[in-house]
Design a protein around this motif. Structure first.
Motif, PDB file in Angstrom:
ATOM      1  N   UNK A  36      -0.368  10.904  -9.085  1.00 27.57           N
ATOM      2  CA  UNK A  36      -1.094   9.722  -9.051  1.00 27.57           C
ATOM      3  C   UNK A  36      -2.361   9.713  -8.171  1.00 27.57           C
ATOM      4  N   UNK A  37      -3.246   9.028  -8.310  1.00 28.98           N
ATOM      5  CA  UNK A  37      -4.127   8.354  -7.253  1.00 28.98           C
ATOM      6  C   UNK A  37      -3.589   7.001  -7.006  1.00 28.98           C
ATOM      7  N   UNK A  38      -3.206   6.721  -5.808  1.00 33.02           N
ATOM      8  CA  UNK A  38      -2.816   5.177  -5.575  1.00 33.02           C
ATOM      9  C   UNK A  38      -3.608   4.863  -4.495  1.00 33.02           C
ATOM     10  N   UNK A  39      -4.378   3.688  -4.778  1.00 38.12           N
ATOM     11  CA  UNK A  39      -4.985   2.659  -3.974  1.00 38.12           C
ATOM     12  C   UNK A  39      -4.295   1.951  -3.092  1.00 38.12           C
ATOM     13  N   UNK A  40      -4.048   2.408  -1.702  1.00 41.99           N
ATOM     14  CA  UNK A  40      -3.655   1.422  -0.754  1.00 41.99           C
ATOM     15  C   UNK A  40      -4.391   0.488  -0.014  1.00 41.99           C
ATOM     16  N   UNK A  41      -4.362  -0.727  -0.238  1.00 43.48           N
ATOM     17  CA  UNK A  41      -5.359  -1.661   0.245  1.00 43.48           C
ATOM     18  C   UNK A  41      -4.693  -2.745   0.938  1.00 43.48           C
ATOM     19  N   UNK A  42      -5.421  -3.150   1.952  1.00 40.69           N
ATOM     20  CA  UNK A  42      -5.116  -4.350   2.934  1.00 40.69           C
ATOM     21  C   UNK A  42      -5.907  -4.337   4.094  1.00 40.69           C
ATOM     22  N   UNK A  43      -5.875  -5.542   4.681  1.00 43.35           N
ATOM     23  CA  UNK A  43      -6.838  -6.036   5.604  1.00 43.35           C
ATOM     24  C   UNK A  43      -6.463  -5.272   7.056  1.00 43.35           C
ATOM     25  N   UNK A  44      -7.291  -5.332   7.922  1.00 44.26           N
ATOM     26  CA  UNK A  44      -7.045  -4.569   9.146  1.00 44.26           C
ATOM     27  C   UNK A  44      -5.666  -5.338   9.597  1.00 44.26           C
ATOM     28  N   UNK A  45      -4.839  -4.285  10.351  1.00 42.79           N
ATOM     29  CA  UNK A  45      -3.560  -4.520  10.737  1.00 42.79           C
ATOM     30  C   UNK A  45      -2.392  -4.982   9.851  1.00 42.79           C
ATOM     31  N   UNK A  46      -2.730  -4.486   8.281  1.00 39.52           N
ATOM     32  CA  UNK A  46      -1.876  -4.884   7.463  1.00 39.52           C
ATOM     33  C   UNK A  46      -0.411  -3.757   7.376  1.00 39.52           C
ATOM     34  N   UNK A  47      -0.788  -2.698   7.927  1.00 48.68           N
ATOM     35  CA  UNK A  47       0.136  -1.513   8.177  1.00 48.68           C
ATOM     36  C   UNK A  47      -0.038  -0.427   7.535  1.00 48.68           C
ATOM     37  N   UNK A  48      -1.312  -0.199   6.845  1.00 52.58           N
ATOM     38  CA  UNK A  48      -1.606   1.099   6.005  1.00 52.58           C
ATOM     39  C   UNK A  48      -1.463   2.170   6.782  1.00 52.58           C
ATOM     40  N   UNK A  49      -1.992   2.127   7.948  1.00 53.78           N
ATOM     41  CA  UNK A  49      -1.942   3.517   9.021  1.00 53.78           C
ATOM     42  C   UNK A  49      -0.506   4.019   9.273  1.00 53.78           C
ATOM     43  N   UNK A  50       0.137   2.717   9.547  1.00 55.30           N
ATOM     44  CA  UNK A  50       1.607   3.096   9.755  1.00 55.30           C
ATOM     45  C   UNK A  50       2.382   3.554   8.823  1.00 55.30           C
ATOM     46  N   UNK A  51       2.000   3.069   7.498  1.00 58.83           N
ATOM     47  CA  UNK A  51       2.692   3.816   6.363  1.00 58.83           C
ATOM     48  C   UNK A  51       2.235   5.366   6.231  1.00 58.83           C
TER      49      UNK A  51
END
Length: 303
Positions: A36-51
């Protein structure tokens, strides 16, 4: 490594990631469906890059388990070559030519496509003889996209890779991604702030907010959950009573409320009888309302 045509699935089980006193991810559990293509959404500092870093085995979680294709990726000789994590402007060798960068990356990616890389270099007008260190931000972002898509990794994570691009180049990227994904299915996690632009691409959506999972579901279901209710203030307040109200706006005697949870057929008839207008809510607006730092969850009425 033998890459599956369906891509690799992801599972996080109670994952926490701390950096000193900062909790970047807080007891996160979620599943990313393979293929699938999954959209990973979140404001700055939400943890996206860490994930993304955890999935790519750049670091180990402080607590919990990260599973990629059923195995922990950390120091995993089978899994690591099948995960490609590209951040904005890419992780490239600035002092080496594009040609040398491609040779280096392809040596570590069994699924790498030189043919696709060449097509994308032409698309973004990138000279293989030039060094990325001399590129503009946009050109460097474009080269990161080349590396990410051409890897054809079973799990490809693209973290804000398109932020340096102008609008025509971004849409060229979206079209190239969809075309190659259709021809060579894999799991793609696409992180972006430009939700209105990527909405047509994503099949599933994960929303992170301050290190926690706020939403994890398929995009169509999430879109159907958001409803705008517009009409006389008293009628709107009566209609939304008992519902999760994400936001309200008032202009004179007219109120518009954004609610989450969808509406039944009987609710539609009732709304018409009360002179109310029901409408869809774009995914971008849902995201803004759901992650508003000032928002408290209101059940039982508008605010």
């Amino acid at each position: 490594m033998t890459a599956t045509t369906a891509g690799w699935g992801v599972e996080l089980q109670g994952v926490t990631q701390r950096f000193g006193d900062v909790v970047a991810l807080d007891d996160v559990s979620l599943t990313v469906r393979p293929g699938t293509i999954t959209g990973l959404l979140g404001r700055n500092g939400s943890g996206k890059s860490t994930l993304g870093s955890l999935l790519a085995a750049f670091r180990r979680p402080t607590a919990g388990r990260v599973l990629v294709d059923g195995e922990e990726p950390w120091e995993n000789e089978r899994v690591v070559p099948g995960v490609c994590f590209v951040r904005e402007s890419g992780d490239v060798l600035d002092d080496f030519s594009i040609k040398d960068n491609l040779a280096y990356v392809s040596g570590a990616r069994p699924t790498f496509s030189h043919e696709l890389a060449g097509e994308l270099l032409d698309l973004f007008e990138l000279d293989p003889k030039r060094k990325p260190g001399k590129f503009s931000r946009g050109k460097k972002s474009a080269f990161g996209i080349v590396l990410g898509l051409a890897s054809r990794a079973p799990l490809t994570i693209l973290d804000e890779v398109h932020l340096g691009l102008d609008a025509p180049s971004r849409y060229a990227f979206y079209d190239a991604l969809l075309a190659d994904y259709a021809a060579h299915p894999r799991t793609i996690v696409l992180s972006s702030h430009l939700i209105g632009e990527i909405e047509r691409l994503v099949e599933d959506v994960v929303v992170l907010d301050r290190g926690r999972v706020l939403v994890a579901q398929d995009a169509e279901t999430l879109r159907a959950e958001g409803v705008s209710v517009t009409g006389p203030a008293a009628a709107v307040e009566a209609f939304v009573a008992g519902r999760e109200v994400l936001a309200t706006q008032r202009l004179g005697g007219t109120t518009q409320a954004t609610v989450r949870g969808g509406v039944a057929e009987g609710d539609v008839r009732r709304a018409r009888q009360d002179g109310l207008e029901l409408g869809p809510v774009p995914l971008q607006d849902l995201f803004v309302h759901l992650t508003d730092p000032q928002r408290a969850t209101h059940v039982g009425g508008a605010r």
